[in-house]
Write a protein that holds these residues in place. Structure first.
Motif, mmCIF file in Angstrom:
data_model
loop_
_atom_site.group_PDB
_atom_site.id
_atom_site.type_symbol
_atom_site.label_atom_id
_atom_site.label_comp_id
_atom_site.label_asym_id
_atom_site.label_seq_id
_atom_site.Cartn_x
_atom_site.Cartn_y
_atom_site.Cartn_z
ATOM 1 N N VAL A 1 -7.927 51.753 1.730
ATOM 2 C CA VAL A 1 -8.982 52.699 2.098
ATOM 3 C C VAL A 1 -8.468 53.645 3.181
ATOM 4 O O VAL A 1 -8.733 54.854 3.143
ATOM 5 N N GLY A 2 -7.724 53.108 4.147
ATOM 6 C CA GLY A 2 -7.149 53.945 5.199
ATOM 7 C C GLY A 2 -6.199 54.980 4.633
ATOM 8 O O GLY A 2 -6.184 56.139 5.064
ATOM 9 N N LEU A 3 -5.387 54.574 3.652
ATOM 10 C CA LEU A 3 -4.473 55.513 2.996
ATOM 11 C C LEU A 3 -5.247 56.601 2.254
ATOM 12 O O LEU A 3 -4.870 57.775 2.282
ATOM 13 N N GLU A 4 -6.334 56.204 1.580
ATOM 14 C CA GLU A 4 -7.165 57.186 0.873
ATOM 15 C C GLU A 4 -7.753 58.184 1.861
ATOM 16 O O GLU A 4 -7.715 59.406 1.636
ATOM 17 N N ASN A 5 -8.303 57.700 2.965
ATOM 18 C CA ASN A 5 -8.932 58.576 3.950
ATOM 19 C C ASN A 5 -7.923 59.509 4.619
ATOM 20 O O ASN A 5 -8.265 60.629 4.999
ATOM 21 N N THR A 6 -6.680 59.041 4.749
ATOM 22 C CA THR A 6 -5.666 59.819 5.462
ATOM 23 C C THR A 6 -4.919 60.796 4.557
ATOM 24 O O THR A 6 -4.675 61.942 4.937
ATOM 25 N N PHE A 7 -4.575 60.340 3.361
ATOM 26 C CA PHE A 7 -3.703 61.144 2.498
ATOM 27 C C PHE A 7 -4.355 61.610 1.198
ATOM 28 O O PHE A 7 -3.739 62.355 0.437
ATOM 29 N N GLY A 8 -5.577 61.167 0.917
ATOM 30 C CA GLY A 8 -6.206 61.516 -0.348
ATOM 31 C C GLY A 8 -5.854 60.502 -1.430
ATOM 32 O O GLY A 8 -5.428 59.388 -1.121
ATOM 33 N N LEU A 9 -6.009 60.883 -2.688
ATOM 34 C CA LEU A 9 -5.882 59.988 -3.841
ATOM 35 C C LEU A 9 -6.990 58.936 -3.784
ATOM 36 O O LEU A 9 -7.721 58.837 -2.808
ATOM 37 N N THR A 10 -7.106 58.143 -4.818
ATOM 38 C CA THR A 10 -8.163 57.135 -4.871
ATOM 39 C C THR A 10 -7.641 55.794 -4.349
ATOM 40 O O THR A 10 -6.429 55.591 -4.242
ATOM 41 N N ILE A 11 -8.565 54.900 -4.061
ATOM 42 C CA ILE A 11 -8.176 53.570 -3.589
ATOM 43 C C ILE A 11 -7.330 52.862 -4.646
ATOM 44 O O ILE A 11 -6.315 52.233 -4.332
ATOM 45 N N GLY A 12 -7.748 52.976 -5.900
ATOM 46 C CA GLY A 12 -7.009 52.337 -6.985
ATOM 47 C C GLY A 12 -5.582 52.846 -7.107
ATOM 48 O O GLY A 12 -4.654 52.070 -7.351
ATOM 49 N N LYS A 13 -5.406 54.141 -6.905
ATOM 50 C CA LYS A 13 -4.048 54.707 -6.970
ATOM 51 C C LYS A 13 -3.189 54.175 -5.832
ATOM 52 O O LYS A 13 -1.993 53.914 -6.000
ATOM 53 N N TRP A 14 -3.804 53.991 -4.663
ATOM 54 C CA TRP A 14 -3.045 53.434 -3.536
ATOM 55 C C TRP A 14 -2.718 51.961 -3.770
ATOM 56 O O TRP A 14 -1.682 51.475 -3.324
ATOM 57 N N VAL A 15 -3.594 51.254 -4.473
ATOM 58 C CA VAL A 15 -3.276 49.869 -4.856
ATOM 59 C C VAL A 15 -1.982 49.856 -5.670
ATOM 60 O O VAL A 15 -1.103 49.010 -5.463
ATOM 61 N N ILE A 16 -1.870 50.802 -6.581
ATOM 62 C CA ILE A 16 -0.687 50.882 -7.436
ATOM 63 C C ILE A 16 0.549 51.286 -6.630
ATOM 64 O O ILE A 16 1.629 50.682 -6.769
ATOM 65 N N ILE A 17 0.406 52.282 -5.765
ATOM 66 C CA ILE A 17 1.545 52.753 -4.961
ATOM 67 C C ILE A 17 2.042 51.654 -4.019
ATOM 68 O O ILE A 17 3.247 51.399 -3.923
ATOM 69 N N VAL A 18 1.110 51.006 -3.324
ATOM 70 C CA VAL A 18 1.482 49.915 -2.424
ATOM 71 C C VAL A 18 2.119 48.779 -3.216
ATOM 72 O O VAL A 18 3.076 48.141 -2.770
ATOM 73 N N GLY A 19 1.599 48.527 -4.424
ATOM 74 C CA GLY A 19 2.165 47.496 -5.284
ATOM 75 C C GLY A 19 3.619 47.782 -5.625
ATOM 76 O O GLY A 19 4.468 46.876 -5.613
ATOM 77 N N ALA B 1 5.077 42.302 -12.793
ATOM 78 C CA ALA B 1 3.933 42.257 -11.885
ATOM 79 C C ALA B 1 3.216 43.599 -11.829
ATOM 80 O O ALA B 1 2.046 43.673 -11.437
ATOM 81 N N ALA B 2 3.913 44.667 -12.246
ATOM 82 C CA ALA B 2 3.298 45.990 -12.256
ATOM 83 C C ALA B 2 2.065 46.020 -13.156
ATOM 84 O O ALA B 2 1.103 46.741 -12.885
ATOM 85 N N ILE B 3 2.091 45.228 -14.223
ATOM 86 C CA ILE B 3 0.933 45.172 -15.127
ATOM 87 C C ILE B 3 -0.303 44.755 -14.356
ATOM 88 O O ILE B 3 -1.381 45.348 -14.507
ATOM 89 N N THR B 4 -0.141 43.769 -13.486
ATOM 90 C CA THR B 4 -1.281 43.244 -12.739
ATOM 91 C C THR B 4 -1.836 44.258 -11.752
ATOM 92 O O THR B 4 -3.036 44.535 -11.739
ATOM 93 N N PHE B 5 -0.959 44.856 -10.907
ATOM 94 C CA PHE B 5 -1.528 45.754 -9.902
ATOM 95 C C PHE B 5 -1.988 47.087 -10.485
ATOM 96 O O PHE B 5 -2.881 47.734 -9.934
ATOM 97 N N VAL B 6 -1.428 47.495 -11.611
ATOM 98 C CA VAL B 6 -1.946 48.703 -12.279
ATOM 99 C C VAL B 6 -3.358 48.437 -12.802
ATOM 100 O O VAL B 6 -4.268 49.261 -12.624
ATOM 101 N N LEU B 7 -3.553 47.286 -13.432
ATOM 102 C CA LEU B 7 -4.882 46.928 -13.934
ATOM 103 C C LEU B 7 -5.887 46.766 -12.791
ATOM 104 O O LEU B 7 -7.039 47.201 -12.898
ATOM 105 N N ILE B 8 -5.452 46.165 -11.681
ATOM 106 C CA ILE B 8 -6.332 46.015 -10.520
ATOM 107 C C ILE B 8 -6.721 47.390 -9.978
ATOM 108 O O ILE B 8 -7.890 47.638 -9.658
ATOM 109 N N GLY B 9 -5.755 48.295 -9.893
ATOM 110 C CA GLY B 9 -6.042 49.645 -9.410
ATOM 111 C C GLY B 9 -7.061 50.365 -10.273
ATOM 112 O O GLY B 9 -8.019 50.960 -9.764
ATOM 113 N N PHE B 10 -6.875 50.297 -11.595
ATOM 114 C CA PHE B 10 -7.825 50.939 -12.508
ATOM 115 C C PHE B 10 -9.205 50.288 -12.417
ATOM 116 O O PHE B 10 -10.233 50.962 -12.489
ATOM 117 N N SER B 11 -9.221 48.964 -12.263
ATOM 118 C CA SER B 11 -10.497 48.250 -12.162
ATOM 119 C C SER B 11 -11.270 48.679 -10.922
ATOM 120 O O SER B 11 -12.478 48.955 -10.992
#
Length: 201
Positions: free
Chosen positions: A37-55, A74-84
């Motif tokens: 959420v902090g990354l979203e507030n600071t740099f934009g993009l969505t929370i889910g996208k940051w889940v993927i980037i951090v992953g 493991a990318a399959i998991t965090f990509v799905l979590i981000g989209f969810s």
């Protein structure tokens, strides 16, 4: 195999629901969610996208720690979590704004339970795990820390960065830290019993 895939996908979908509700409760969220959420507030993009980037970042960090190769599955998991998470945040709860403290605590409580149930379900499937969980295992393997200490190092690191990015840290963060682990363990025991009785595979 089909039953395991069902548990995996439904677990991630429910986990995303839990994360979205804890964020919408606006009382503070878990360390890694506060970071996103902090990354979203600071740099934009969505929370889910940051889940993927951090992953993606954690994939390589974990590989460096254990001096091995990144676990790309493991990318399959965090990509799905981000989209969810983005689905629940943007499509379902976009206009949800709790109007009282009591409502916030109800939403937070339900979110924590959904989060714990979702994690327990997707872990039962024994598919590739989230790099956040792998970070704990990597620290344990490389430095021989206890699993609890390894988990704490990861959580505190995420919390520190989240604090610097003005992520949503509050009473909810403490509640989640104290309750989500025991709830995951409780839910995991129930799903493990179900797996055994049904002989899923």
């Amino acid at each position: 195999m089909k039953q395991r895939l069902f548990f995996y996908l439904v677990g991630i979908f429910i986990m995303g629901l839990g994360v979205a509700l804890t964020i919408k409760a606006d009382l503070g969220v878990g360390a890694w969610d506060a970071l996103n959420v902090g990354l979203e507030n600071t740099f934009g993009l969505t929370i889910g996208k940051w889940v993927i980037i951090v992953g993606v970042v954690l994939l390589f960090v974990n590989a460096i720690i254990v001096k091995g190769r990144p676990k790309f599955l493991a990318a399959i998991t965090f990509v799905l979590i981000g989209f969810s998470i983005d689905f629940w945040m943007l499509q379902v709860f976009d206009e949800l704004i709790p109007d009282s403290l009591a409502t916030k605590f109800v939403i937070l409580s339900f979110g924590i339970f959904m989060l714990a149930m979702g994690v327990a379900m997707y872990l039962q499937a024994e598919f590739p795990v989230n790099p956040i969980d792998n970070l704990m295992l990597s620290l344990h393997e490389r430095f021989h820390f206890s699993l609890m200490k390894s988990r704490l190092i990861g959580e505190l690191s995420a919390l520190l960065i989240a604090f610097l990015l003005h992520g949503p840290i509050g009473i909810g963060t403490i509640i989640i830290a104290l309750t989500v682990g025991p709830l995951i363990q409780l839910c995991n025991a129930s799903f493990e019993t179900l797996f055994t009785k049904k002989n899923f595979g």
